[in-house]
Design a protein around this motif. Structure first.
Motif, PDB file in Angstrom:
ATOM      1  N   TYR B  23      15.355  -2.241  51.227  1.00 42.04           N
ATOM      2  CA  TYR B  23      14.207  -2.562  52.079  1.00 42.04           C
ATOM      3  C   TYR B  23      14.647  -2.560  53.538  1.00 42.04           C
ATOM      4  O   TYR B  23      15.708  -3.108  53.882  1.00 42.04           O
ATOM      5  N   PHE B  24      13.840  -1.944  54.384  1.00 43.98           N
ATOM      6  CA  PHE B  24      14.113  -1.923  55.825  1.00 43.98           C
ATOM      7  C   PHE B  24      12.843  -2.342  56.553  1.00 43.98           C
ATOM      8  O   PHE B  24      11.782  -1.762  56.304  1.00 43.98           O
ATOM      9  N   GLY B  25      12.943  -3.324  57.427  1.00 43.98           N
ATOM     10  CA  GLY B  25      11.722  -3.786  58.068  1.00 43.98           C
ATOM     11  C   GLY B  25      11.953  -4.374  59.440  1.00 43.98           C
ATOM     12  O   GLY B  25      13.082  -4.475  59.926  1.00 43.98           O
ATOM     13  N   TYR B  26      10.844  -4.732  60.065  1.00 44.11           N
ATOM     14  CA  TYR B  26      10.869  -5.366  61.370  1.00 44.11           C
ATOM     15  C   TYR B  26       9.667  -6.318  61.394  1.00 44.11           C
ATOM     16  O   TYR B  26       8.592  -5.957  60.941  1.00 44.11           O
ATOM     17  N   PRO B  27       9.839  -7.541  61.905  1.00 42.70           N
ATOM     18  CA  PRO B  27       8.778  -8.537  61.751  1.00 42.70           C
ATOM     19  C   PRO B  27       7.478  -8.224  62.500  1.00 42.70           C
ATOM     20  O   PRO B  27       7.524  -7.677  63.599  1.00 42.70           O
ATOM     21  N   ILE B  28       6.383  -8.550  61.876  1.00 46.05           N
ATOM     22  CA  ILE B  28       5.066  -8.570  62.516  1.00 46.05           C
ATOM     23  C   ILE B  28       4.102  -9.313  61.586  1.00 46.05           C
ATOM     24  O   ILE B  28       4.140  -9.122  60.375  1.00 46.05           O
ATOM     25  N   THR B  29       3.285 -10.184  62.152  1.00 45.37           N
ATOM     26  CA  THR B  29       2.250 -10.879  61.391  1.00 45.37           C
ATOM     27  C   THR B  29       1.099  -9.892  61.154  1.00 45.37           C
ATOM     28  O   THR B  29       0.833  -9.082  62.050  1.00 45.37           O
ATOM     29  N   PRO B  30       0.396  -9.897  60.041  1.00 45.30           N
ATOM     30  CA  PRO B  30       0.452 -10.847  58.921  1.00 45.30           C
ATOM     31  C   PRO B  30       1.206 -10.346  57.687  1.00 45.30           C
ATOM     32  O   PRO B  30       0.782 -10.568  56.574  1.00 45.30           O
ATOM     33  N   GLN B  31       2.354  -9.683  57.900  1.00 45.74           N
ATOM     34  CA  GLN B  31       3.128  -9.231  56.744  1.00 45.74           C
ATOM     35  C   GLN B  31       4.501  -9.898  56.683  1.00 45.74           C
ATOM     36  O   GLN B  31       5.351  -9.488  55.897  1.00 45.74           O
ATOM     37  N   ASN B  32       4.723 -10.923  57.531  1.00 43.64           N
ATOM     38  CA  ASN B  32       6.076 -11.488  57.639  1.00 43.64           C
ATOM     39  C   ASN B  32       6.620 -12.086  56.348  1.00 43.64           C
ATOM     40  O   ASN B  32       7.829 -12.194  56.181  1.00 43.64           O
ATOM     41  N   GLU B  33       5.732 -12.483  55.432  1.00 40.90           N
ATOM     42  CA  GLU B  33       6.227 -13.016  54.163  1.00 40.90           C
ATOM     43  C   GLU B  33       7.069 -11.968  53.426  1.00 40.90           C
ATOM     44  O   GLU B  33       7.953 -12.322  52.651  1.00 40.90           O
ATOM     45  N   ILE B  34       6.763 -10.679  53.652  1.00 37.54           N
ATOM     46  CA  ILE B  34       7.475  -9.629  52.903  1.00 37.54           C
ATOM     47  C   ILE B  34       8.950  -9.579  53.319  1.00 37.54           C
ATOM     48  O   ILE B  34       9.822  -9.797  52.482  1.00 37.54           O
ATOM     49  N   PRO B  35       9.266  -9.329  54.609  1.00 32.04           N
ATOM     50  CA  PRO B  35      10.692  -9.342  54.971  1.00 32.04           C
ATOM     51  C   PRO B  35      11.339 -10.710  54.763  1.00 32.04           C
ATOM     52  O   PRO B  35      12.516 -10.783  54.382  1.00 32.04           O
ATOM     53  N   ALA B  36      10.593 -11.795  54.999  1.00 29.72           N
ATOM     54  CA  ALA B  36      11.192 -13.127  54.839  1.00 29.72           C
ATOM     55  C   ALA B  36      11.632 -13.334  53.381  1.00 29.72           C
ATOM     56  O   ALA B  36      12.759 -13.751  53.104  1.00 29.72           O
ATOM     57  N   TYR B  37      10.748 -13.000  52.457  1.00 33.92           N
ATOM     58  CA  TYR B  37      11.039 -13.200  51.040  1.00 33.92           C
ATOM     59  C   TYR B  37      12.157 -12.263  50.573  1.00 33.92           C
ATOM     60  O   TYR B  37      13.094 -12.673  49.899  1.00 33.92           O
ATOM     61  N   LEU B  38      12.057 -10.987  50.997  1.00 36.19           N
ATOM     62  CA  LEU B  38      13.053 -10.017  50.533  1.00 36.19           C
ATOM     63  C   LEU B  38      14.420 -10.266  51.159  1.00 36.19           C
ATOM     64  O   LEU B  38      15.446  -9.938  50.575  1.00 36.19           O
ATOM     65  N   SER B  39      14.452 -10.873  52.355  1.00 30.78           N
ATOM     66  CA  SER B  39      15.748 -11.116  53.008  1.00 30.78           C
ATOM     67  C   SER B  39      16.587 -12.048  52.141  1.00 30.78           C
ATOM     68  O   SER B  39      17.815 -12.006  52.165  1.00 30.78           O
ATOM     69  N   LYS B  40      15.934 -12.895  51.364  1.00 31.16           N
ATOM     70  CA  LYS B  40      16.655 -13.812  50.489  1.00 31.16           C
ATOM     71  C   LYS B  40      16.865 -13.157  49.120  1.00 31.16           C
ATOM     72  O   LYS B  40      17.975 -13.079  48.605  1.00 31.16           O
ATOM     73  N   LYS B  41      15.756 -12.651  48.588  1.00 31.23           N
ATOM     74  CA  LYS B  41      15.739 -12.151  47.210  1.00 31.23           C
ATOM     75  C   LYS B  41      16.639 -10.918  47.032  1.00 31.23           C
ATOM     76  O   LYS B  41      17.394 -10.824  46.068  1.00 31.23           O
ATOM     77  N   MET B  42      16.586  -9.968  47.952  1.00 29.76           N
ATOM     78  CA  MET B  42      17.355  -8.729  47.801  1.00 29.76           C
ATOM     79  C   MET B  42      18.858  -9.024  47.859  1.00 29.76           C
ATOM     80  O   MET B  42      19.646  -8.394  47.150  1.00 29.76           O
ATOM     81  N   ILE B  43      19.236  -9.984  48.699  1.00 28.98           N
ATOM     82  CA  ILE B  43      20.655 -10.328  48.798  1.00 28.98           C
ATOM     83  C   ILE B  43      21.126 -10.991  47.500  1.00 28.98           C
ATOM     84  O   ILE B  43      22.187 -10.665  46.970  1.00 28.98           O
ATOM     85  N   GLU B  44      20.289 -11.911  46.964  1.00 28.78           N
ATOM     86  CA  GLU B  44      20.612 -12.542  45.679  1.00 28.78           C
ATOM     87  C   GLU B  44      20.812 -11.496  44.584  1.00 28.78           C
ATOM     88  O   GLU B  44      21.663 -11.634  43.717  1.00 28.78           O
ATOM     89  N   LEU B  45      20.009 -10.435  44.639  1.00 23.51           N
ATOM     90  CA  LEU B  45      20.069  -9.390  43.610  1.00 23.51           C
ATOM     91  C   LEU B  45      21.127  -8.327  43.934  1.00 23.51           C
ATOM     92  O   LEU B  45      21.227  -7.320  43.245  1.00 23.51           O
TER      93      LEU B  45
END
Lengths: 185, 347
Positions: B23-45
């Protein structure tokens, strides 16, 4: 059965979380439900509200332009949402922060949410949960069809799920729900 | 039991279950939950998460990952998606599968952070330069955010085409109970066109620069053939209460949710209305709408913009029925009552 619930206040009062608890309670009872937040950029201050819709049928729009339940934690929100509420809407107004002389629907329940939270729970931040407890009791009294009434027991279950990562918060939130529930007789 | 999650989170879960590798992203509302969630989840996986320095960089990183044959995605909201268009056009030209998510907000320009559907044209008519199409999916609930994200990668790989999920700030931010019912995809094959090292095989190349006389013309014909095949095979739509309707509402995404409520309200008021909801915006269900226009004489397109999909409805109807429009943009939300008023004035 369908309830369109708007919970409104200022940012930091927990209006989004209060909506989440109701929404999760509806899930515990296998009802259809949606939750939609609206808030500004502020962490505290500003205005925030959440819309929860509960129904025993599939839900179309997640946005309530004419809510039949309104829980308002400050005066600004009361003034903003009162004109949109249905004529026979259930309204809970936080009388700790809203003057009871204010012009509003005669059936409005004035509940001193902050004072109850402060005195009984020793945590003013749980005023939102006191409101939910009170709301559950009011809806329980109002609805004839008891099969789709949200129960306090399921609200406790919802609390345990929502706070599963912060288990130290479960007990005080449970107490706050109970205090609000008991307040309405 | 179903889980209560936001649309943006459900989308992440769908992509992860489908085997999203990077996943590659850059923050912007109203989609910030996506990078925020994946920043944790993708690393765990132990998968790849990069917060890029810009939207341009993020989109080009998706291109770079996609050439190696792994499942890659990016997400943004309207102004950010505009910035990604160059890379999207390149990916379409190079025939790379990838997922691009647009959680639309109000525009034009930086606009505001409210939900909107102002990017319909941008998504289905090109967006970037050149004659290309994306497969464009339009979820209208949190469950579909999960399912469409899951299915998008298979679709993208089947046709070697970028897929866009065109959703909005309302569906992205709202919570609904979701059934995470799709199996976890584990062993995914690297496709036979991927650039994965040419040891023991002839080298391959993937490019959108085709300078040799006639090559680009041939390539464009091939792309158009592919889009034709997609149009024949992948159209998806849903209907509600249309059999006896006097008016058919056409709407997608959140506007279709509001319209569905309006259909119920109108029927209570004695107006026979039905709903036609495209789930795919490209391929657009033109044939189906054209067939409906033989039987039904009134159409109303309801959108959170000032009239975009209505143009495709009119093309499909081709003068055989009356097509009207109701919409608002910039964060304004059409209500059931406004739709009801419009329906009352229709007949």
């Amino acid at each position: 059965m369908k309830n369109e619930i708007i919970i409104a206040g200022s940012c930091g009062q927990g209006v989004l979380l209060a909506g989440v608890i109701i929404t999760q309670t509806a899930i515990e009872q296998n009802l259809h439900t949606t939750w939609f937040p609206s808030y500004g950029a502020e962490v505290r201050g500003g205005t925030a509200n959440s819309t929860t819709i509960i129904s025993n049928e599939e839900i179309g729009s997640p946005i309530a332009s004419n809510p039949d339940v309104l829980v308002v934690l400050n005066e600004l929100s009361l003034n903003k949402f009162m004109p949109t509420a249905k004529e026979d809407a259930v309204i809970i107004a936080n009388s700790s922060l809203i003057s009871s002389n204010i012009q509003c629907n005669p059936k409005t329940y004035f509940v001193a949410l902050n004072d109850i939270a402060d005195l009984e729970i020793k945590n003013i931040k749980s005023a939102n949960m006191v409101a939910i407890g009170a709301l559950l009791k009011i809806l329980e009294k109002k609805h004839q069809d008891k099969t789709c009434v949200l129960t306090l027991e399921n609200a406790f279950k919802a609390c345990r799920k929502i706070f599963s990562q912060k288990s130290n918060l479960i007990e005080s939130n449970r107490k706050a729900l109970q205090a609000g529930y008991n307040f309405i007789v | 039991m179903k889980k209560l999650v936001k649309g943006n989170i459900a989308l992440c879960e769908g992509a992860i279950a489908a085997g999203l590798k990077s996943y590659f992203g850059y923050p912007i509302t109203p989609q910030n939950e996506i990078p925020a969630y994946l920043s944790k989840k993708m690393i765990e996986l132990k998968r790849v998460f990069v917060q890029a320095e810009s939207e341009l960089a993020a989109a080009n990183m998706v291109l770079g990952a996609a050439v190696t044959g792994v499942r890659a995605m990016t997400s943004s909201s309207s102004p950010g998606i505009s910035l990604k268009q160059e890379a999207i056009s390149y990916m379409a030209g190079m025939e790379l599968p990838a997922l691009i998510v647009n959680v639309q907000r109000g525009g034009p320009g930086l606009g505001n952070i409210s939900g909107s559907q102002g990017d319909y044209f941008q998504s289905v008519k090109g967006g970037g330069h050149g004659d290309y199409k994306l497969i464009v999916l339009a979820p209208n609930c949190v469950q579909e955010m999960y399912e469409m994200a899951y299915d998008s990668f298979d679709l993208a790989e089947k046709y070697r085409i970028p897929v866009m999920i065109l959703t909005d700030g309302i569906i992205g931010q709202m919570m609904e109970p979701v059934d995470f019912n799709r199996p976890e995809r584990e062993k995914l094959l690297i496709p036979n066109w991927a650039l994965d090292g040419c040891k023991n095989r002839p080298p391959r190349s993937l490019k959108s620069l085709l300078m040799k006389d006639g090559d680009l013309e041939k390539h464009n014909f091939a792309l158009q053939e592919k889009y034709k095949t997609i149009s024949q095979n992948e159209v998806k739509y849903e209907t509600f209460e249309i059999s006896d309707a006097d008016i058919i509402i056409c709407a997608f995404g959140i506007a279709a949710r509001i319209s569905k409520s309006a259909v119920c309200l109108a029927r209570k008021n004695g107006i026979k209305v039905g709903l036609f909801r495209p789930l795919t915006l490209f391929p657009f269900p033109s044939k189906e709408i054209s067939e409906l226009s033989q039987r039904f004489k009134n159409f109303l397109s309801v959108e959170l913009n000032h009239g975009q999909m209505v143009e495709d409805v009119r093309l499909a109807v081709n003068g055989k029925a009356n097509v009207e429009f109701l919409g608002k943009a910039g964060g304004g939300i059409v209500t059931e009552l406004e739709i009801l008023d419009k329906l009352k004035n229709f007949l």
